[in-house]
Design a protein around this motif. Structure first.
Motif, PDB file in Angstrom:
ATOM      1  N   UNK A 124      28.867  31.662  48.661  1.00 37.23           N
ATOM      2  CA  UNK A 124      29.559  31.475  47.406  1.00 37.23           C
ATOM      3  C   UNK A 124      30.979  30.974  47.712  1.00 37.23           C
ATOM      4  N   UNK A 125      31.416  29.995  46.978  1.00 34.53           N
ATOM      5  CA  UNK A 125      32.753  29.432  47.136  1.00 34.53           C
ATOM      6  C   UNK A 125      33.798  30.347  46.497  1.00 34.53           C
ATOM      7  N   UNK A 126      34.986  30.347  47.062  1.00 30.54           N
ATOM      8  CA  UNK A 126      36.068  31.178  46.534  1.00 30.54           C
ATOM      9  C   UNK A 126      36.354  30.847  45.075  1.00 30.54           C
ATOM     10  N   UNK A 127      36.304  29.576  44.733  1.00 30.16           N
ATOM     11  CA  UNK A 127      36.566  29.160  43.350  1.00 30.16           C
ATOM     12  C   UNK A 127      35.551  29.776  42.380  1.00 30.16           C
ATOM     13  N   UNK A 128      34.348  30.062  42.848  1.00 29.69           N
ATOM     14  CA  UNK A 128      33.324  30.678  42.005  1.00 29.69           C
ATOM     15  C   UNK A 128      33.595  32.160  41.783  1.00 29.69           C
ATOM     16  N   UNK A 129      34.316  32.782  42.679  1.00 35.20           N
ATOM     17  CA  UNK A 129      34.622  34.208  42.605  1.00 35.20           C
ATOM     18  C   UNK A 129      35.780  34.472  41.640  1.00 35.20           C
ATOM     19  N   UNK A 130      36.747  33.576  41.637  1.00 35.14           N
ATOM     20  CA  UNK A 130      37.953  33.793  40.851  1.00 35.14           C
ATOM     21  C   UNK A 130      37.740  33.318  39.414  1.00 35.14           C
ATOM     22  N   UNK A 131      37.623  34.294  38.522  1.00 40.82           N
ATOM     23  CA  UNK A 131      37.481  34.022  37.099  1.00 40.82           C
ATOM     24  C   UNK A 131      38.320  35.036  36.336  1.00 40.82           C
ATOM     25  N   UNK A 132      38.218  35.050  35.026  1.00 38.76           N
ATOM     26  CA  UNK A 132      39.023  35.973  34.229  1.00 38.76           C
ATOM     27  C   UNK A 132      38.734  37.428  34.567  1.00 38.76           C
ATOM     28  N   UNK A 133      37.468  37.757  34.813  1.00 36.01           N
ATOM     29  CA  UNK A 133      37.110  39.130  35.175  1.00 36.01           C
ATOM     30  C   UNK A 133      37.724  39.542  36.503  1.00 36.01           C
ATOM     31  N   UNK A 134      37.652  38.636  37.484  1.00 36.07           N
ATOM     32  CA  UNK A 134      38.251  38.899  38.788  1.00 36.07           C
ATOM     33  C   UNK A 134      39.751  39.146  38.640  1.00 36.07           C
ATOM     34  N   UNK A 135      40.418  38.245  37.902  1.00 34.09           N
ATOM     35  CA  UNK A 135      41.864  38.354  37.753  1.00 34.09           C
ATOM     36  C   UNK A 135      42.269  39.630  37.026  1.00 34.09           C
ATOM     37  N   UNK A 136      41.506  40.029  36.019  1.00 40.17           N
ATOM     38  CA  UNK A 136      41.820  41.266  35.290  1.00 40.17           C
ATOM     39  C   UNK A 136      41.672  42.480  36.200  1.00 40.17           C
ATOM     40  N   UNK A 137      40.590  42.528  36.963  1.00 40.77           N
ATOM     41  CA  UNK A 137      40.366  43.654  37.880  1.00 40.77           C
ATOM     42  C   UNK A 137      41.429  43.669  38.975  1.00 40.77           C
ATOM     43  N   UNK A 138      41.714  42.504  39.539  1.00 39.36           N
ATOM     44  CA  UNK A 138      42.708  42.424  40.602  1.00 39.36           C
ATOM     45  C   UNK A 138      44.089  42.833  40.083  1.00 39.36           C
ATOM     46  N   UNK A 139      44.435  42.415  38.879  1.00 34.39           N
ATOM     47  CA  UNK A 139      45.722  42.793  38.289  1.00 34.39           C
ATOM     48  C   UNK A 139      45.806  44.305  38.133  1.00 34.39           C
ATOM     49  N   UNK A 140      44.712  44.945  37.699  1.00 36.55           N
ATOM     50  CA  UNK A 140      44.740  46.399  37.541  1.00 36.55           C
ATOM     51  C   UNK A 140      44.908  47.090  38.892  1.00 36.55           C
ATOM     52  N   UNK A 141      44.284  46.545  39.929  1.00 39.18           N
ATOM     53  CA  UNK A 141      44.442  47.111  41.271  1.00 39.18           C
ATOM     54  C   UNK A 141      45.868  46.915  41.784  1.00 39.18           C
ATOM     55  N   UNK A 142      46.445  45.749  41.527  1.00 41.11           N
ATOM     56  CA  UNK A 142      47.834  45.509  41.920  1.00 41.11           C
ATOM     57  C   UNK A 142      48.789  46.441  41.179  1.00 41.11           C
ATOM     58  N   UNK A 143      48.539  46.651  39.896  1.00 42.48           N
ATOM     59  CA  UNK A 143      49.391  47.543  39.111  1.00 42.48           C
ATOM     60  C   UNK A 143      49.323  48.977  39.642  1.00 42.48           C
ATOM     61  N   UNK A 144      48.118  49.420  40.009  1.00 45.31           N
ATOM     62  CA  UNK A 144      47.956  50.773  40.554  1.00 45.31           C
ATOM     63  C   UNK A 144      48.685  50.896  41.893  1.00 45.31           C
ATOM     64  N   UNK A 145      48.577  49.860  42.722  1.00 44.26           N
ATOM     65  CA  UNK A 145      49.280  49.874  44.008  1.00 44.26           C
ATOM     66  C   UNK A 145      50.789  49.897  43.794  1.00 44.26           C
ATOM     67  N   UNK A 146      51.267  49.094  42.871  1.00 40.97           N
ATOM     68  CA  UNK A 146      52.701  49.030  42.579  1.00 40.97           C
ATOM     69  C   UNK A 146      53.227  50.372  42.073  1.00 40.97           C
ATOM     70  N   UNK A 147      52.482  50.996  41.175  1.00 39.38           N
ATOM     71  CA  UNK A 147      52.903  52.300  40.647  1.00 39.38           C
ATOM     72  C   UNK A 147      52.943  53.350  41.761  1.00 39.38           C
ATOM     73  N   UNK A 148      51.932  53.338  42.619  1.00 39.99           N
ATOM     74  CA  UNK A 148      51.890  54.288  43.724  1.00 39.99           C
ATOM     75  C   UNK A 148      53.054  54.050  44.688  1.00 39.99           C
ATOM     76  N   UNK A 149      53.382  52.783  44.927  1.00 41.87           N
ATOM     77  CA  UNK A 149      54.500  52.485  45.824  1.00 41.87           C
ATOM     78  C   UNK A 149      55.825  52.934  45.221  1.00 41.87           C
ATOM     79  N   UNK A 150      55.978  52.767  43.916  1.00 43.19           N
ATOM     80  CA  UNK A 150      57.202  53.232  43.259  1.00 43.19           C
ATOM     81  C   UNK A 150      57.398  54.731  43.462  1.00 43.19           C
ATOM     82  N   UNK A 151      56.320  55.493  43.308  1.00 39.18           N
ATOM     83  CA  UNK A 151      56.405  56.941  43.511  1.00 39.18           C
ATOM     84  C   UNK A 151      56.741  57.258  44.966  1.00 39.18           C
TER      85      UNK A 151
END
Length: 72
Positions: free
Chosen positions: A1-28
């Motif tokens: 599977x090509x990387x371009x096929x993996x990156x869609x709105x669902x991927x970006x939404x999930x990845x953003x939530x994971x980044x937000x969780x990491x950022x919040x944990x780092x702040x603490x």
């Protein structure tokens, strides 16, 4: 599977939530370090590492990155 096929709105939404969780944990973690509270720092470090590993595992499952690993 090509990387371009993996990156869609669902991927970006999930990845953003994971980044937000990491950022919040780092702040603490940063606050615990600044406060000099070793026990809280150790607990927050564990939470931050888990957030990073969840993000890396997600990217690995989709074939975006190599298998993750954080040395303890």
């Amino acid at each position: 599977m090509q990387l371009a096929e993996v990156i869609d709105d669902g991927f970006l939404a999930k990845y953003r939530s994971l980044l937000d969780a990491e950022d919040a944990a780092f702040d603490e973690l940063e606050h615990a370090c600044e406060d000099g509270d070793r026990a809280v720092f150790e607990a927050d470090l564990k939470v931050w590492r888990e957030a990073v590993e969840r993000k890396l595992n997600y990217l690995h499952r989709l074939g975006v990155v190599l298998p993750p690993g954080i040395a303890v």
